[in-house]
Design a protein around this motif. Structure first.
Motif, PDB file in Angstrom:
ATOM      1  N   PRO A  83       8.226  -6.699 -10.640  1.00  0.00           N
ATOM      2  CA  PRO A  83       9.626  -7.041 -10.359  1.00  0.00           C
ATOM      3  C   PRO A  83      10.474  -7.157 -11.613  1.00  0.00           C
ATOM      4  O   PRO A  83      10.038  -7.691 -12.630  1.00  0.00           O
ATOM      5  CB  PRO A  83       9.512  -8.394  -9.649  1.00  0.00           C
ATOM      6  N   VAL A 137       9.886  -8.906  -0.692  1.00  0.00           N
ATOM      7  CA  VAL A 137      10.084  -7.827  -1.667  1.00  0.00           C
ATOM      8  C   VAL A 137      11.292  -7.001  -1.254  1.00  0.00           C
ATOM      9  O   VAL A 137      11.391  -6.542  -0.106  1.00  0.00           O
ATOM     10  CB  VAL A 137       8.837  -6.937  -1.772  1.00  0.00           C
ATOM     11  N   VAL A 189      11.148  -9.629  -6.375  1.00  0.00           N
ATOM     12  CA  VAL A 189      10.310 -10.462  -5.518  1.00  0.00           C
ATOM     13  C   VAL A 189      10.911 -11.855  -5.418  1.00  0.00           C
ATOM     14  O   VAL A 189      11.335 -12.434  -6.422  1.00  0.00           O
ATOM     15  CB  VAL A 189       8.868 -10.540  -6.065  1.00  0.00           C
TER      16      VAL A 189
END
Length: 252
Positions: free
Chosen positions: A52, A112, A219
């Motif tokens: 991420p 996500v 995330v």
């Protein structure tokens, strides 16, 4: 669909759709366009399913924990950031730094992001969610509370390996049906329903998109509930969610 990321025996990093025995590489995060032949999982290392750009965590997002701890229901999600260097995947060994002192596990559901999201409506926020994963938001209690003038959220949660993500990102799940379980050395320590959330995943994404642009692969750990406990070197900690799998790490 289960989305994953591996490092092959010859050092290549690939991401794509996971099967029981292989990974079908794709051209980009969340893509459905193949980028080569299926890669066998035998001999490969399973990595965190995404890397991420932003790893966001929530505090006080479950009714049961808020009630037990005497916390007021927040008017908006309460959030902090974890550095990308905190990210590890299933099977990793996480070294507990001596300065961290007491460390606790926090088993969580992870959201996500799949498409860029900014100033989203609730429907747009829902559509921006690519899938769900397991999170262990390891936290140093001693550092978090060391200075009464400044709660050190990012430092307490930001050590290398303190952001366990995995083993995959599952799509097509109804978050209301999920139960988050945390096991330490095989013994269940947490088991709580995602449906007890104060802010739903779509509401969280909507709120956060007012503050920042959310990007594919970002995330959001939606917070934890009752049952968090200290852990120590030698413990094996697994966060399990049916339909996603188990993200397990060994502490050293």
């Amino acid at each position: 669909m289960a989305w994953g990321r591996i490092q092959t025996a010859d050092g290549r990093t690939l991401s794509g759709m996971l099967t029981d025995t292989g990974l079908q590489p794709m051209t980009g995060f969340g893509s459905t366009t193949p980028a080569g032949p299926v890669e066998a999982l035998d001999g490969a290392t399973l990595l965190a399913p995404c890397q991420p750009g932003k790893f966001i965590g929530l505090w006080n997002n479950y009714h049961a924990a808020a009630e037990k701890n005497g916390l007021a229901i927040p008017a908006a999600p309460l959030w902090f950031l974890k550095p990308d260097t905190s990210v590890v995947g299933h099977g990793a060994t996480v070294t507990l730094p001596p300065q961290a002192g007491r460390v606790i596990f926090e088993g969580e559901l992870g959201v996500v992001i799949g498409t860029p999201c900014r100033n989203a409506s609730l429907a747009e926020a829902e559509a921006a969610i690519f899938g769900y994963t397991c999170i262990n938001d390891l936290t140093s209690l001693d550092i978090l509370n060391a200075d009464p003038a400044f709660a050190q959220w990012s430092r307490a949660k930001g050590f290398d390996g303190f952001g366990v993500i995995g083993p995959s990102i599952a799509t097509g799940l109804d978050w209301r049906d999920l139960t988050i379980r945390t096991l330490v050395n095989g013994r269940e320590r947490q088991s709580y329903p995602a449906s007890d959330m104060i802010f739903s995943p779509a509401e969280i994404v909507q709120h956060l998109s007012q503050d920042m642009t959310l990007m594919p692969g970002d995330v959001i750990a939606v917070g934890t509930s009752l049952g968090v406990r200290p852990v120590k070197a030698g413990d094996v900690v697994a966060v399990e969610i049916d339909g996603i799998g188990s993200a397990e790490v060994t502490l050293a």
